[in-house]
Design an enzyme around this catalytic site. Structure first.
Site, PDB file in Angstrom:
ATOM      1  N   LYS A  92      -7.450   7.764   3.213  1.00  0.00           N
ATOM      2  CA  LYS A  92      -8.637   6.864   3.958  1.00  0.00           C
ATOM      3  C   LYS A  92      -9.405   7.193   5.047  1.00  0.00           C
ATOM      4  CE  LYS A  92      -9.144   3.702   0.953  1.00  0.00           C
ATOM      5  NZ  LYS A  92     -10.702   3.231   0.532  1.00  0.00           N
ATOM      6  N   SER A 343      -2.889  10.078  -3.970  1.00  0.00           N
ATOM      7  CA  SER A 343      -3.647   9.801  -2.895  1.00  0.00           C
ATOM      8  C   SER A 343      -3.118   8.893  -1.825  1.00  0.00           C
ATOM      9  CB  SER A 343      -4.572   8.610  -3.478  1.00  0.00           C
ATOM     10  OG  SER A 343      -4.019   7.717  -4.142  1.00  0.00           O
TER      11      SER A 343
END
Length: 449
Positions: A92, A343
């Site tokens: 992110k 991720s």
């Protein structure tokens, strides 16, 4: 403005569905005519420019090869792109920093606001600290204190508002308007998408001859960016999105060529518990993603356990989804060179342990038994002797609550055992059943957990 579904591809926490929960039926909104082309949203040049901005900011995360996962999936080679070891524990920071680095001087002076209970919050907070931009993060009341502390630790102001993410999102927009703050969207922003795409640039350099790339889809920001980068390098590389069955909105969107919205989502993978793509991510996904597959929560539990055991990596459920697709056969990778993007790794440790336990149980390597003992506690010695003699491991042993159906002359006991596989544990069960004064009331080996 449309409400976001959440962080895409592994946020650590749900960021709202953007739609009220309903009966499980879905509705459709948007059409191909309402959506821009992928090149109008993000280009390979945008991703390259993002890499320059991020060069001294983010880690070039490793691509860890896994012989075990290659053998289990039939692939020629498997690489795990470990964004779980990125700064803040997920990808992110890439998108958040790239977006915030391009703000005008006036926007920089007034600051930014975001709504998040997960990794987007920490990404915006860290980007704000690095760029000297005041960041306000609105979180729902259910956000764990540890995550609030982590976000504050990066220098952001945290505002707790609303019982769920939807209300937090609305409050963030209200703050943006009232205080002239810039709202940083978790995924439906071309600058955010370009930043996430730098993951793709790295992985094609680390495995130049990759055939298939597997990426989680939540709101679609991560896969939009990765697909842009990967396809620009080699249009023949297959990019496959992965969603949990309880939040599988992207496949219907591709099939109908319009945004498909779920009225409710239900999955353990909170980071990709999204109800829909939004216009920019839909534009990129429909033109640059080859396919989308679904996995069960059980598949994700297995992948989480094997990532911890075999790859020595902690992945949150959303980050384990691509590995779940690889190992479950949801996507055929026979003879291919594959990259699965892990991720994020910001998992609550108690939840991670429970997910791993369920994963091992589904693999038949862990089982829970309910025993009834005629003599308590004398028979316990016989039980532990059997477990040890059979080469199994004792995970749990405790006296449990008696039910109305139980024999009052016997003591109920919960037994947890671990072994090499289902056949091994069935042998343990058989030996326990052969003991005098011990009966196995039930076990989990033949139960779909």
């Amino acid at each position: 403005m449309s409400s976001p579904s959440g962080d895409s591809g592994g946020s650590g926490d749900p960021e709202g569905s953007g739609d009220p929960e309903g009966s499980g039926e879905s509705d459709d909104s948007g059409s191909s005519g309402d959506v821009p082309s992928a090149d109008e949203v993000v280009t390979a040049a945008d991703v390259e420019a993002a890499r320059e901005r991020l060069e001294e900011v983010v880690h070039r995360t490793p691509l860890d090869g896994s012989t075990t996962f290659a053998e289990r999936s039939g692939a020629d080679a498997v690489g795990l792109k470990l964004e779980n070891v990125q700064r803040t524990g997920s990808f992110k920071i890439r998108g958040a920093y790239n977006a915030m680095a391009q703000l005008s001087e006036a926007e920089t002076e007034t600051g930014v606001v975001a709504a998040s209970a997960g990794n987007h919050a920490q990404g915006v907070a860290l980007a704000g600290r690095l760029l000297d931009i005041d960041a306000t993060i609105v979180v729902p009341e259910v956000t764990p204190a540890a995550k609030i502390d982590a976000t504050r630790g990066y220098g952001a102001e945290v505002v707790v508002e609303g019982g769920d993410y939807e209300r937090s999102y609305e409050h963030a927009l209200e703050l943006a308007e009232a205080e002239n703050l810039t709202f940083v969207h978790p995924f439906d922003d071309e600058r955010v998408i370009a930043g996430q795409g730098t993951v793709g640039l790295e992985l094609v350099e680390q495995m130049p001859d990759v055939d298939t790339v597997l990426v989680s889809i939540g709101g679609g920001g991560l896969i939009s960016g990765i697909a842009t980068a990967v396809k620009a390098d080699n249009p023949n590389v297959r990019v496959v999105g992965v969603q949990p069955e309880g939040a599988a909105h992207a496949k219907p969107s591709l099939e109908r060529d319009e945004i498909h919205t779920l009225s409710e989502v239900d999955t353990v993978a909170e980071g990709i518990a999204d109800a829909r793509l939004l216009e920019k991510t839909f534009a990129a996904v429909r033109e640059r993603v080859d396919d989308v597959v679904s996995v069960t929560d059980g598949d994700i539990a297995v992948a989480t356990a094997l990532l911890a055991e075999r790859a020595k990596t902690v992945a949150e459920a959303a980050g384990a989804a691509p590995v779940a697709a690889l190992l479950s056969g949801a996507v055929d990778v026979e003879g291919e060179r594959v990259v699965a993007v892990v991720s994020g790794g910001n998992a609550n440790l108690a939840d991670h342990a429970e997910l791993c336990r369920v994963g091992l149980e589904r693999l038949g390597r862990s089982a829970e038994l309910r025993l009834e003992l005629a003599e308590w506690p004398t028979a316990l010695g016989d039980v532990t002797d059997v477990v040890e003699r059979e080469g199994a491991e004792l995970d749990a042993l405790e006296r449990t609550r008696r039910t109305a159906a139980d024999d009052l002359n016997r003591t109920p006991v919960r037994l947890g055992v671990a072994g090499s596989g289902p056949d091994h544990l069935r042998d343990v069960v058989a030996e326990l059943e052969a003991l005098d004064g011990v009966s196995v009331a039930r076990h989990s080996l033949d139960r779909d957990v």
